[in-house]
Design a protein around this motif. Structure first.
Motif, PDB file in Angstrom:
ATOM      1  N   LYS A 266      44.794  47.744   6.231  1.00  0.00           N
ATOM      2  CA  LYS A 266      45.437  47.363   7.499  1.00  0.00           C
ATOM      3  C   LYS A 266      46.935  47.173   7.343  1.00  0.00           C
TER       4      LYS A 266
ATOM      5  N   VAL B 216      40.131  38.221  14.336  1.00  0.00           N
ATOM      6  CA  VAL B 216      40.117  39.338  13.396  1.00  0.00           C
ATOM      7  C   VAL B 216      40.359  38.900  11.955  1.00  0.00           C
ATOM      8  N   ASN B 217      40.260  37.604  11.709  1.00  0.00           N
ATOM      9  CA  ASN B 217      40.329  37.151  10.324  1.00  0.00           C
ATOM     10  C   ASN B 217      39.140  36.241  10.047  1.00  0.00           C
ATOM     11  N   GLY B 218      38.263  36.707   9.169  1.00  0.00           N
ATOM     12  CA  GLY B 218      37.029  35.986   8.887  1.00  0.00           C
ATOM     13  C   GLY B 218      37.286  34.665   8.179  1.00  0.00           C
ATOM     14  N   THR B 219      38.253  34.676   7.261  1.00  0.00           N
ATOM     15  CA  THR B 219      38.541  33.474   6.476  1.00  0.00           C
ATOM     16  C   THR B 219      38.928  32.309   7.380  1.00  0.00           C
TER      17      THR B 219
ATOM     18  N   TYR C  99      35.561  36.340   1.304  1.00  0.00           N
ATOM     19  CA  TYR C  99      36.190  36.678   2.589  1.00  0.00           C
ATOM     20  C   TYR C  99      37.703  36.741   2.469  1.00  0.00           C
ATOM     21  N   ALA C 100      38.243  35.807   1.689  1.00  0.00           N
ATOM     22  CA  ALA C 100      39.701  35.659   1.666  1.00  0.00           C
ATOM     23  C   ALA C 100      40.347  36.764   0.839  1.00  0.00           C
ATOM     24  N   GLU C 101      41.583  37.048   1.165  1.00  0.00           N
ATOM     25  CA  GLU C 101      42.381  37.968   0.363  1.00  0.00           C
ATOM     26  C   GLU C 101      42.645  37.298  -0.981  1.00  0.00           C
TER      27      GLU C 101
ATOM     28  N   ASP D  97      45.831  35.271   4.786  1.00  0.00           N
ATOM     29  CA  ASP D  97      44.807  34.912   5.772  1.00  0.00           C
ATOM     30  C   ASP D  97      45.253  33.722   6.603  1.00  0.00           C
TER      31      ASP D  97
ATOM     32  N   ASP E  54      47.537  38.526   7.891  1.00  0.00           N
ATOM     33  CA  ASP E  54      46.447  39.513   7.859  1.00  0.00           C
ATOM     34  C   ASP E  54      46.036  39.875   9.289  1.00  0.00           C
TER      35      ASP E  54
ATOM     36  N   LYS F  84      46.283  43.497  11.818  1.00  0.00           N
ATOM     37  CA  LYS F  84      45.157  44.017  12.604  1.00  0.00           C
ATOM     38  C   LYS F  84      45.522  44.054  14.098  1.00  0.00           C
TER      39      LYS F  84
ATOM     40  N   GLY G  96      33.224  40.602   9.732  1.00  0.00           N
ATOM     41  CA  GLY G  96      34.561  41.184   9.682  1.00  0.00           C
ATOM     42  C   GLY G  96      35.197  41.173   8.315  1.00  0.00           C
ATOM     43  N   ALA G  97      34.493  40.681   7.323  1.00  0.00           N
ATOM     44  CA  ALA G  97      35.084  40.621   5.985  1.00  0.00           C
ATOM     45  C   ALA G  97      33.963  40.709   4.960  1.00  0.00           C
TER      46      ALA G  97
HETATM   47  N1  HSE Z   1      40.520  38.579   4.324  1.00  0.00           N
HETATM   48  C1  HSE Z   1      40.144  39.211   5.549  1.00  0.00           C
HETATM   49  C2  HSE Z   1      39.424  38.203   6.416  1.00  0.00           C
HETATM   50  C3  HSE Z   1      39.225  40.380   5.360  1.00  0.00           C
HETATM   51  O1  HSE Z   1      39.215  37.066   6.021  1.00  0.00           O
HETATM   52  O2  HSE Z   1      39.078  38.584   7.518  1.00  0.00           O
HETATM   53  C4  HSE Z   1      39.917  41.661   5.150  1.00  0.00           C
HETATM   54  O3  HSE Z   1      40.853  41.951   6.124  1.00  0.00           O
END
Ligand code: HSE
Length: 429
Positions: free
Chosen positions: A106, A159-162, A189-191, A197, A202, A206, A301-302
């Motif tokens: 992304k 759009v961020n799962g974390t 989930y996290a980068e 995040d 992040d 997106k 999403g992650a």
């Molecule tokens: N780290 C991102 C999230 C997943 O937590 O959504 C990849 O983009």
């Protein structure tokens, strides 16, 4: 009859490792459904010594990443290494060499999308990036194909799962921010650096991609205002719940007569809105347009497996197009358009202030808002005697006016602290 496609993979971390394991373990199922098998010929990695979740055969791994592109048996390049460099130049080299590319990156698409799409068009090969937004959720293809005929007005995405995982844990279990972040990292989930995040960066990448595809005007990462969840407290989450809102980190992409805009910030969402009930690492994207009314896309999403599913789908799509032998046209074209500056965007604000509970304080605060041209919708006070928490919710006003009001509130002697500011998600009208 089955056709085998030679794959060159850039990156073998969480997503890449999962992808290779699945290409091996699910080879028969994929072939039965698609008539395709994917033969991983080269895997480019930064560190040759790291353990991999798949069997590493002689000559498979290389840390000379360009070998992945140059290998004549590689027919399709899959980039899951992330980051701008060297991924960008490697993808460009692959496209220039006439090789189709699938990317989950992304950050790169949000930064260099038009350049990469133009390179794909020159070579007549596909460049697909379904996994770049929303993990397993199909959203890139719906926006650029299924909904290409809709005049989309607004896209709002978790759009961020974390961060959604963290906010859900804080809201439902009273977990501290730090503990919830640790759990998100343990779950993959996290980068690698979770700053991207929690800071909203992040999600901003997106949101840039979603806005560009939804409106057909290129919105780059540099055009997206973002702020993260670092300042959101359990106190605000519980006040929000009392007032009928959930707190979510959202990417908001809007189109008005004045132009388009994309931004990321925590927002209070009315509990009856479909996005308010999106829990844990789940992502969701809510699309509004005149003919469709609204559509909701939601799902994981992650994480390695969901993201690998989206990558696999693109690989199958790219392989089919390549085997069909036609020159592939880009699935989206961008036209020039005005990008509205964030300071001109109008939102409602929730503000929590700690004030001295003295006569006249409310009047000074009301004047601060009034002088900036911001109208107050509701005020709620808790505590009292010496200090009180004051919650103010405003009517919609431009960001620059809200900020002007905020500075004048901070200058009032009796305002001890401005604890939080959270924007309220309105109906976009
Ligand atoms: N780290 C991102 C999230 C997943 O937590 O959504 C990849 O983009």
């Amino acid at each position: 009859m089955e056709r085998s496609i030679g794959i060159g993979l850039l990156g073998a971390g969480t997503v890449g490792g999962t992808l290779v394991s699945r290409l091996i373990g699910e080879v028969d199922a994929i072939a039965a459904k698609t008539g395709l098998t994917f033969d991983v010929r080269k895997v480019g990695v930064r560190n040759l010594d790291r353990d991999r979740p798949f069997q590493v055969t002689e000559g498979l791994l290389t840390d000379r990443l360009v070998e992945v592109i140059e290998d004549p048996t590689v027919e399709l390049v899959v980039e899951v290494m992330g980051g701008l460099d060297p991924a960008g130049d490697l993808i460009l080299a692959a496209l220039d060499a006439g090789k189709p590319v699938v990317s989950a990156n992304k950050e790169l698409i949000a930064a260099r999308g038009p350049e990469l799409i133009a390179a794909a068009e020159r070579s007549g090969v596909p460049l697909l990036f379904e996994a770049a937004v929303g993990g397993a959720i199909p959203i890139i293809r719906p926006l650029s194909e299924t909904l290409a005929g809709e005049k989309i007005d607004r896209v709002v995405g978790i759009v961020n799962g974390t961060t959604n995982f963290i906010l859900t844990k804080m809201s439902e279990h009273g977990t501290t921010y730090i503990d919830a972040l640790g759990q998100a990292q343990d779950l993959g989930y996290a980068e690698p650096d979770p700053t991207a995040d929690v800071s909203g960066e992040d999600a901003a990448a997106k949101a840039a991609i979603l806005a560009s595809l939804a409106f057909g005007t290129w919105v780059g990462i540099g055009d997206v205002y973002y702020e993260g969840i670092e300042e959101v407290t359990a106190v605000d989450i519980s006040f929000a719940a009392e007032f009928g809102y959930a707190v979510k980190l959202v990417g908001v992409c809007e189109r008005t007569d004045a132009g388009v805009n994309a931004r990321v910030h925590p927002a209070m969402i009315p509990v009856e809105h479909p996005l308010a009930s999106i829990r844990g690492a789940t992502n969701a994207i809510f699309i509004e347009g005149p003919a469709i009314d609204s559509l909701l896309f939601a799902g994981p999403g992650a994480g390695g497996d969901p993201t690998a599913t989206a990558v696999l789908g693109d690989m199958i799509d790219a392989a089919r197009e390549t085997l069909a032998g036609a020159q592939v046209a880009p699935r989206i074209r961008f036209s020039p358009g005005e990008i509205i500056d964030f300071s001109d965007i109008s939102t409602e604000w929730y503000m929590r202030l700690l004030v001295d509970d003295k006569p006249g304080v409310l009047g000074k605060i009301a004047t601060g808002f009034g002088d900036a041209g911001v109208s107050i919708r509701s005020v709620w006070q808790e505590g009292g005697e010496l200090e009180a928490s004051l919650i103010v919710v405003t009517h919609p006003a431009a960001e620059r006016a809200q900020r002007e009001a905020l500075s004048s509130l901070r200058a009032i002697d009796e305002v001890i602290d401005v604890g939080s500011v959270i924007r309220v998600l309105g109906d976009g009208k």
